[in-house]
Design a protein around this motif. Sequence first.
Motif, PDB file in Angstrom:
ATOM      1  N   ASP A 115       0.819  -1.207   0.000  1.00 35.98           N
ATOM      2  CA  ASP A 115       0.000   0.000   0.000  1.00 35.98           C
ATOM      3  C   ASP A 115       0.864   1.274   0.000  1.00 35.98           C
TER       4      ASP A 115
ATOM      5  N   GLY B 160      -0.783   4.696  -1.419  1.00 38.06           N
ATOM      6  CA  GLY B 160      -1.564   5.464  -0.461  1.00 38.06           C
ATOM      7  C   GLY B 160      -0.691   6.139   0.569  1.00 38.06           C
ATOM      8  N   MET B 161       0.331   5.420   1.047  1.00 38.24           N
ATOM      9  CA  MET B 161       1.234   5.995   2.024  1.00 38.24           C
ATOM     10  C   MET B 161       2.022   7.162   1.430  1.00 38.24           C
TER      11      MET B 161
ATOM     12  N   GLY C  28       1.087   9.139  -0.985  1.00 37.87           N
ATOM     13  CA  GLY C  28       0.194  10.283  -1.102  1.00 37.87           C
ATOM     14  C   GLY C  28       0.025  11.002   0.226  1.00 37.87           C
ATOM     15  N   GLU C  29      -0.124  10.230   1.304  1.00 39.96           N
ATOM     16  CA  GLU C  29      -0.256  10.843   2.626  1.00 39.96           C
ATOM     17  C   GLU C  29       0.998  11.621   3.005  1.00 39.96           C
ATOM     18  N   MET C  30       2.164  11.075   2.679  1.00 39.52           N
ATOM     19  CA  MET C  30       3.418  11.755   3.002  1.00 39.52           C
ATOM     20  C   MET C  30       3.561  13.051   2.208  1.00 39.52           C
ATOM     21  N   ARG C  31       3.169  13.016   0.934  1.00 43.10           N
ATOM     22  CA  ARG C  31       3.243  14.231   0.121  1.00 43.10           C
ATOM     23  C   ARG C  31       2.337  15.314   0.695  1.00 43.10           C
ATOM     24  N   GLU C  32       1.129  14.916   1.055  1.00 42.66           N
ATOM     25  CA  GLU C  32       0.199  15.885   1.639  1.00 42.66           C
ATOM     26  C   GLU C  32       0.744  16.442   2.947  1.00 42.66           C
ATOM     27  N   TYR C  33       1.359  15.576   3.731  1.00 47.19           N
ATOM     28  CA  TYR C  33       1.915  16.024   5.010  1.00 47.19           C
ATOM     29  C   TYR C  33       3.051  17.022   4.790  1.00 47.19           C
TER      30      TYR C  33
ATOM     31  N   SER D 185       1.886  20.360   3.756  1.00 47.20           N
ATOM     32  CA  SER D 185       1.153  21.111   4.775  1.00 47.20           C
ATOM     33  C   SER D 185       2.063  21.714   5.851  1.00 47.20           C
TER      34      SER D 185
END
Length: 263
Positions: A197, A200-201, A203-208, A211
């Motif tokens: 996965d 998905g991980m 993508g979450e790291m990029r968003e983090y 931000s």
Amino acid sequence: MTDEAAETPTPPPSPWERERRARTHVTPTRAPLSRERVVEAAFTVLDRQGLDGLSMRQVAAELGVTVSALYAYVSSKDDLLELMYTRLFDGFALPEPDPERWREQVRDYARAGRRRLLSHRDMARISMAHVPFTAELLPHVEALLAIFRTAGLPDRIAAEAGDLISTYIDGFVLEEGMWQDRAARHGGDGSSLARPDWSGMAGEMREYFASLPAAEFPHLRALAGLIVSDSSDERFDTGVEIILRGLASYLPGPGACGGVADA
């Protein structure tokens, strides 16, 4: 039933019946033990249980023999691990060094090295523990050094380059193996070379990263879309390219870096 019928003797088994019964109890002939069979059994145990679960006892059980029988072919577990590592190089040969294609040759070497280590579980850990200066592996070391020296790299850099490439391959595959084991522990089969996965991980790291406060983390924010890659192949090739460009900077000619070769 008359007494005469009751006393009628049962006829003995016919010859062909005896032969049929005998065949059903024949024990299959076991293949003779050999060093090759011991190594193959060790790979089977390694892939199933990992390096921490690999033992001489487990290999003997896989072969259906006693542990003492193995010592006619290998002197110790370390000897067995070395044989396993050496086996990965069977059929592999580097091409004749070509100074015009040295980067491509090193690229091919690195990719082949990664494939070798990925062919069996935990081989990166075994590779890190065994220097390749055995009689069987020295020709591979010699051929790699020939590529670097024929390309024109200074001797000091050529001497370090082989270890640098090998360390990168080992470390990269070690990380991949850790992710495979993690996938297996969470219900996957651990066979995929991609991170479980990971999309998905990632993508979450990029968003983090995107931000994070710009004043404190300007570079993480700026590189948020690039710092995490979905593809292990892409990440590996990028790392190899960084190493190759660094090595190329030591080649004689305009803009070449000096200093380290004479240090």
